[in-house]
Scaffold this active site. Structure first.
Site, PDB file in Angstrom:
ATOM      1  N   GLY A  97       0.862  -1.179   0.000  1.00  0.00           N
ATOM      2  CA  GLY A  97       0.000   0.000   0.000  1.00  0.00           C
ATOM      3  C   GLY A  97       0.897   1.227   0.000  1.00  0.00           C
ATOM      4  O   GLY A  97       1.838   1.319   0.811  1.00  0.00           O
ATOM      5  N   ALA A  98       0.617   2.167  -0.909  1.00  0.00           N
ATOM      6  CA  ALA A  98       1.563   3.259  -1.164  1.00  0.00           C
ATOM      7  C   ALA A  98       2.018   4.022   0.101  1.00  0.00           C
ATOM      8  O   ALA A  98       3.220   4.128   0.364  1.00  0.00           O
ATOM      9  CB  ALA A  98       0.972   4.209  -2.205  1.00  0.00           C
ATOM     10  N   ASP A 137      -1.585   4.772  -6.120  1.00  0.00           N
ATOM     11  CA  ASP A 137      -0.151   4.560  -5.897  1.00  0.00           C
ATOM     12  C   ASP A 137       0.692   5.701  -6.440  1.00  0.00           C
ATOM     13  O   ASP A 137       1.777   5.992  -5.943  1.00  0.00           O
ATOM     14  CB  ASP A 137       0.293   3.236  -6.519  1.00  0.00           C
ATOM     15  CG  ASP A 137      -0.290   2.092  -5.711  1.00  0.00           C
ATOM     16  OD1 ASP A 137      -1.454   1.737  -5.952  1.00  0.00           O
ATOM     17  OD2 ASP A 137       0.397   1.615  -4.800  1.00  0.00           O
ATOM     18  N   LYS A 194      -4.038  -0.216  -8.162  1.00  0.00           N
ATOM     19  CA  LYS A 194      -3.994  -1.667  -8.330  1.00  0.00           C
ATOM     20  C   LYS A 194      -4.630  -2.116  -9.635  1.00  0.00           C
ATOM     21  O   LYS A 194      -5.672  -1.596 -10.035  1.00  0.00           O
ATOM     22  CB  LYS A 194      -4.705  -2.306  -7.130  1.00  0.00           C
ATOM     23  CG  LYS A 194      -4.788  -3.817  -7.141  1.00  0.00           C
ATOM     24  CD  LYS A 194      -3.455  -4.519  -7.325  1.00  0.00           C
ATOM     25  CE  LYS A 194      -2.406  -4.105  -6.317  1.00  0.00           C
ATOM     26  NZ  LYS A 194      -1.043  -4.552  -6.692  1.00  0.00           N
TER      27      LYS A 194
HETATM   28  O1  MRU Z   1       0.465  -3.904  -4.571  1.00  0.00           O
HETATM   29  P1  MRU Z   1      -0.101  -3.171  -3.389  1.00  0.00           P
HETATM   30  O2  MRU Z   1      -0.922  -4.026  -2.486  1.00  0.00           O
HETATM   31  O3  MRU Z   1       0.959  -2.386  -2.661  1.00  0.00           O
HETATM   32  O4  MRU Z   1      -1.071  -2.120  -4.052  1.00  0.00           O
HETATM   33  C1  MRU Z   1      -1.816  -1.267  -3.239  1.00  0.00           C
HETATM   34  C2  MRU Z   1      -2.784  -0.463  -3.989  1.00  0.00           C
HETATM   35  O5  MRU Z   1      -2.830  -0.461  -5.200  1.00  0.00           O
HETATM   36  C3  MRU Z   1      -3.633   0.451  -3.185  1.00  0.00           C
HETATM   37  O6  MRU Z   1      -4.897   0.559  -3.734  1.00  0.00           O
HETATM   38  C4  MRU Z   1      -2.947   1.821  -3.172  1.00  0.00           C
HETATM   39  O7  MRU Z   1      -1.638   1.698  -2.711  1.00  0.00           O
HETATM   40  C5  MRU Z   1      -3.629   2.784  -2.343  1.00  0.00           C
HETATM   41  S1  MRU Z   1      -3.306   2.409  -0.675  1.00  0.00           S
HETATM   42  C6  MRU Z   1      -3.802   3.647   0.291  1.00  0.00           C
END
Ligand code: MRU
Length: 343
Positions: free
Chosen positions: A45-46, A233, A244
């Protein structure tokens, strides 16, 4: 619910690969171990990746024996470069490393810098959670009593420094006394929706219905969904949004069915150096994430696999971007700039 925290001289991290069946916290004292935790998505998660990278720099700094500032900074660059190489798409990672680098340069003695780096990492963490709560309050105005909200992936407390971005908006609406229901896409290949979003919301007593990714269009068309809220992200200056894999499809289906599509993200996710989403690097992950589910093979040996972890949703599908400084909508080139600079 905290995905990552600093306790005394170490990082305590919830291993998200084991959720929802096991809640295991790991003590991490070595920056390489933290880098591997980001790569292998024990933390993901970013915004959470940003906080983790900052803590990684603080850990790495404490592992350096050099006594002169010059030698120390040289070794710290190796730490920072290792962390920067873990995942390419979430810009929060690079934003946090830059902040840590600035703090390191300012200090006089090595001891002073080491202390300042711990303080800065804890500040990034605390400020992030506070920003999510402000973002939640702005976003909650868009969620009416009785709404059903569709979300994709996990943009909750687990993906951030706490509270969440997309789930923060939902939490704030619920805290305002609104009756809100959530539909959560399971989010293949790694099932962040099923494993993490559903886990968080069930734990909080928020009404959540889990659906597989290919059901989203059906529910958007049937009128079951009042709006979509997702995280991000990386957001380009023109409002194109990397999130995602699968987010783009949801956004197109939302527009086709006149359902508002909202993105909730802190300004540290906005990359003003990129004019459009086409310039956002998209991480390609290993084929086993697609050919296997939780270690069980679901595809034949030797099949070719594509596994981009993110996609880019063009700004024309984004109804509004919710940040801790307020809400921006089209034209994003002007409005996002105004919100990022808090003008
Ligand atoms: O691959 P990940 O699980 O790190 O991807 C996370 C996402 O795409 C979330 O939707 C994004 O980071 C927003 S989190 C606040």
């Amino acid at each position: 619910m905290k995905a990552i925290t600093w306790v005394s001289t170490k990082v305590v991290l919830l291993d998200q690969t084991l959720l929802p069946t096991q809640e295991v916290y790991l003590d991490i004292t070595d920056y390489e171990e933290l880098a591997l935790a980001i790569e292998n998505m024990l933390i993901r998660g970013a915004p959470a990746i940003g906080a983790a990278a900052a803590y990684g720099v603080a850990l790495g700094a404490n592992q350096i024996a050099a006594t002169s500032k010059e030698a120390f900074l040289e070794k710290l660059k190796v730490v920072s470069d290792r962390l920067a190489g873990t995942r390419p798409t979430a810009v929060n990672l690079f934003w946090a490393l830059e902040r840590m680098d600035m703090v390191a340069r300012l200090g006089d003695s090595v001891d002073e810098i080491k202390k300042a780096l711990v303080v800065e990492a804890c500040r990034i963490d605390a400020d992030g959670e506070a920003a999510n709560r402000r973002m939640g309050n702005y976003g909650a105005d868009l969620i009416k009593d009785g709404y059903t909200v569709l979300t994709h992936c996990n943009a909750g407390a687990l993906a951030t420094e706490g509270y969440g971005t997309a789930l923060g908006v939902i939490r704030a609406a619920v805290e305002q006394g609104k009756n809100v229901r959530v539909y959560a896409d399971e989010t293949r290949p790694l099932l962040q929706g099923a494993r993490l979003t559903a886990w968080e919301l069930v734990k909080d007593g928020i009404d959540v219905t889990l659906i597989t990714d290919n059901m989203a269009g059906h529910f958007l068309k049937s009128g079951a969904i009042d709006c979509v809220v997702v995280g991000a992200d990386r957001i380009a200056a023109n409002g194109d949004v990397a999130n995602k894999i699968g987010t783009y499809g949801v956004a197109v289906l939302a527009k086709e069915n006149n359902v508002p599509f909202y993105v909730a993200a802190p300004i540290s996710t906005v990359d003003m150096s990129l004019a459009s989403g086409e310039q956002i690097p998209i991480e390609e992950r290993k084929p086993e994430e697609v050919t296997h589910i939780k270690g069980v093979q679901i595809a034949p040996d030797g099949v070719k696999v594509a596994n981009p972890a993110f996609d880019v949703t063009p700004n024309k599908y984004v109804t509004a971007i919710i940040t801790e400084n307020g809400i921006a909508s089209n034209p994003y080139v002007e409005n996002l700039d105004r919100v990022v600079k808090n003008r």
